[in-house]
Design a protein around this motif. Structure first.
Motif, PDB file in Angstrom:
ATOM      1  N   UNK A 111      -4.544  -1.075  -9.754  1.00 32.60           N
ATOM      2  CA  UNK A 111      -4.786  -0.173 -10.870  1.00 32.60           C
ATOM      3  C   UNK A 111      -3.757   0.934 -10.911  1.00 32.60           C
ATOM      4  N   UNK A 112      -4.180   2.114 -11.329  1.00 31.86           N
ATOM      5  CA  UNK A 112      -3.252   3.243 -11.472  1.00 31.86           C
ATOM      6  C   UNK A 112      -3.160   4.081 -10.208  1.00 31.86           C
ATOM      7  N   UNK A 113      -3.712   3.585  -9.138  1.00 32.61           N
ATOM      8  CA  UNK A 113      -3.650   4.324  -7.878  1.00 32.61           C
ATOM      9  C   UNK A 113      -2.202   4.417  -7.404  1.00 32.61           C
ATOM     10  N   UNK A 114      -1.836   5.594  -6.913  1.00 32.07           N
ATOM     11  CA  UNK A 114      -0.512   5.752  -6.313  1.00 32.07           C
ATOM     12  C   UNK A 114      -0.483   4.925  -5.026  1.00 32.07           C
ATOM     13  N   UNK A 115       0.617   4.252  -4.784  1.00 39.08           N
ATOM     14  CA  UNK A 115       0.722   3.437  -3.575  1.00 39.08           C
ATOM     15  C   UNK A 115       2.011   3.748  -2.836  1.00 39.08           C
ATOM     16  N   UNK A 116       1.886   3.859  -1.538  1.00 32.53           N
ATOM     17  CA  UNK A 116       3.033   3.936  -0.623  1.00 32.53           C
ATOM     18  C   UNK A 116       3.018   2.659   0.188  1.00 32.53           C
ATOM     19  N   UNK A 117       4.177   2.128   0.458  1.00 33.56           N
ATOM     20  CA  UNK A 117       4.281   0.913   1.241  1.00 33.56           C
ATOM     21  C   UNK A 117       5.120   1.190   2.486  1.00 33.56           C
ATOM     22  N   UNK A 118       4.604   0.747   3.627  1.00 35.24           N
ATOM     23  CA  UNK A 118       5.297   0.895   4.901  1.00 35.24           C
ATOM     24  C   UNK A 118       5.605  -0.501   5.408  1.00 35.24           C
ATOM     25  N   UNK A 119       6.868  -0.728   5.783  1.00 33.47           N
ATOM     26  CA  UNK A 119       7.287  -2.015   6.324  1.00 33.47           C
ATOM     27  C   UNK A 119       7.991  -1.769   7.647  1.00 33.47           C
ATOM     28  N   UNK A 120       7.572  -2.490   8.679  1.00 32.04           N
ATOM     29  CA  UNK A 120       8.251  -2.413   9.959  1.00 32.04           C
ATOM     30  C   UNK A 120       9.177  -3.617  10.082  1.00 32.04           C
ATOM     31  N   UNK A 121      10.423  -3.355  10.452  1.00 31.17           N
ATOM     32  CA  UNK A 121      11.411  -4.418  10.632  1.00 31.17           C
ATOM     33  C   UNK A 121      11.804  -4.472  12.100  1.00 31.17           C
ATOM     34  N   UNK A 122      12.171  -5.635  12.525  1.00 34.51           N
ATOM     35  CA  UNK A 122      12.597  -5.802  13.922  1.00 34.51           C
ATOM     36  C   UNK A 122      13.964  -6.438  13.947  1.00 34.51           C
TER      37      UNK A 122
END
Length: 122
Positions: A111-122
């Motif tokens: 929906x219209x919720x603000x989203x932050x995305x966290x990705x861990x890379x190796x």
């Protein structure tokens, strides 16, 4: 409207440890304005939101199939929005398999919720 924090843990980036910890401290998270939704969780100990990926994925993609009884995006949104001002944490390494179309599907489901995305890379 509540926010969503999405964690995409690629394999071998301590994802299982993060899942175990989030499940273990979910009560304290709730007291701090966060929620680690119980719906949509599958896998060992039901600690990761694999079922949310399975709802938008192709059958067998990410090694699983959507099970409606375990809950999907609409139920996760309801759990996140049950208390105003909370940030929901959604976590599954299955998101690493998302196509562009599936990312668009996740966007529409949050929906219209603000989203932050966290990705861990190796």
């Amino acid at each position: 409207m509540n926010q969503v924090l999405g964690h995409i843990g690629l394999t071998k980036t301590a994802t299982s440890s993060i899942q175990k910890s989030l499940k273990k401290i979910s009560y304290r998270l709730d007291l701090s304005g966060y929620v680690y939704p119980t719906v949509g969780r599958t896998g060992p100990g039901r600690r990761a939101h694999h079922n949310l990926f399975y709802e938008i994925g192709s059958p067998g993609q990410g090694n699983g199939t959507f099970v409606a009884a375990r809950g999907g995006w609409s139920e996760a949104r309801a759990e996140i929005d049950a208390v105003a001002g909370r940030t929901g944490i959604i976590q599954t390494e299955a998101f690493q398999y998302c196509t562009v179309e599936q990312v668009a599907s996740i966007r529409s489901r949050r929906g219209k919720r603000h989203a932050n995305v966290v990705v861990y890379l190796r």
